[in-house]
Design a protein around this motif. Sequence first.
Motif, mmCIF file in Angstrom:
data_model
loop_
_atom_site.group_PDB
_atom_site.id
_atom_site.type_symbol
_atom_site.label_atom_id
_atom_site.label_comp_id
_atom_site.label_asym_id
_atom_site.label_seq_id
_atom_site.Cartn_x
_atom_site.Cartn_y
_atom_site.Cartn_z
ATOM 1 N N ASP A 132 0.837 -1.210 0.000
ATOM 2 C CA ASP A 132 0.000 0.000 0.000
ATOM 3 C C ASP A 132 0.870 1.258 0.000
ATOM 4 O OD1 ASP A 132 -2.257 -1.619 0.056
ATOM 5 O OD2 ASP A 132 -2.614 -1.328 2.210
ATOM 6 N N LEU A 133 1.952 1.248 0.764
ATOM 7 C CA LEU A 133 2.868 2.391 0.806
ATOM 8 C C LEU A 133 3.526 2.610 -0.555
ATOM 9 C CD1 LEU A 133 4.460 4.602 2.314
ATOM 10 C CD2 LEU A 133 6.122 2.834 2.915
ATOM 11 N N LEU A 134 3.968 1.531 -1.207
ATOM 12 C CA LEU A 134 4.598 1.655 -2.517
ATOM 13 C C LEU A 134 3.609 2.154 -3.571
ATOM 14 C CD1 LEU A 134 6.917 -1.495 -2.566
ATOM 15 C CD2 LEU A 134 7.517 0.881 -2.034
ATOM 16 N N ILE A 135 2.353 1.757 -3.461
ATOM 17 C CA ILE A 135 1.312 2.276 -4.355
ATOM 18 C C ILE A 135 1.114 3.757 -4.087
ATOM 19 C CG2 ILE A 135 -1.163 2.200 -4.890
ATOM 20 C CD1 ILE A 135 -0.950 -0.899 -4.381
ATOM 21 N N ALA A 136 1.034 4.138 -2.820
ATOM 22 C CA ALA A 136 0.843 5.550 -2.458
ATOM 23 C C ALA A 136 2.015 6.409 -2.927
ATOM 24 C CB ALA A 136 0.657 5.687 -0.948
ATOM 25 N N ARG A 137 3.220 5.847 -2.930
ATOM 26 C CA ARG A 137 4.411 6.577 -3.391
ATOM 27 C C ARG A 137 4.521 6.609 -4.909
ATOM 28 N NH1 ARG A 137 9.554 4.119 -1.542
ATOM 29 N NH2 ARG A 137 10.335 5.734 -2.906
ATOM 30 N N TRP B 177 6.893 9.577 -5.398
ATOM 31 C CA TRP B 177 7.537 10.161 -4.214
ATOM 32 C C TRP B 177 8.907 9.511 -4.116
ATOM 33 C CZ3 TRP B 177 2.512 10.572 -4.817
ATOM 34 C CH2 TRP B 177 1.831 11.610 -4.189
ATOM 35 N N TYR B 178 9.952 10.323 -4.297
ATOM 36 C CA TYR B 178 11.324 9.829 -4.233
ATOM 37 C C TYR B 178 11.766 9.762 -2.763
ATOM 38 C CZ TYR B 178 12.163 9.771 -9.235
ATOM 39 O OH TYR B 178 12.138 9.444 -10.574
ATOM 40 N N VAL C 48 8.557 15.031 -4.965
ATOM 41 C CA VAL C 48 7.555 14.323 -5.761
ATOM 42 C C VAL C 48 7.710 14.758 -7.221
ATOM 43 C CG1 VAL C 48 5.090 13.884 -6.068
ATOM 44 C CG2 VAL C 48 6.003 14.309 -3.771
ATOM 45 N N TRP C 49 7.772 13.782 -8.116
ATOM 46 C CA TRP C 49 8.024 14.046 -9.530
ATOM 47 C C TRP C 49 6.988 13.355 -10.414
ATOM 48 C CZ3 TRP C 49 11.985 17.349 -10.589
ATOM 49 C CH2 TRP C 49 12.949 17.520 -9.593
#
Length: 122
Positions: free
Chosen positions: A75-80, A103-104, A109-110
């Motif tokens: 979930d965190l990797l999806i959010a990032r 999110w790097y 954020v790019w």
Amino acid sequence: MGKPLSKKVVAAVLKRDGGLCVIQLDGCLRDANVADHRRNRGSGGARSLDGKSNLIAACGLCNGAKEDTKGELRDLLIARGVIIESGRTHEHEAQKARETPVWYPDGRVWRLDDHGGKTEVK
């Protein structure tokens, strides 16, 4: 398995991302050596998913471990924006990659483009 990414594409992604792993899971090697698909092509998947907007720099460890993540970490990797969830079609997934910022690890954020560039999202 589909045709591998060209060395030129991999080099462009690594350069864009400063040669550092964007994923940075536990045990990350930090130095990137592969271009990782945010939306995985799976077994042969569509070439439309090889756009640079769908690719991020990764170390070998994180590249291999990312797709096995589950639960809160996934979930965190999806959010990032490191993982793009499946869409209706491969083209829809490629569009999601163009629209979903990343999110790097440094907190910036790019939005990535298919020309190998990135634009900071404020």
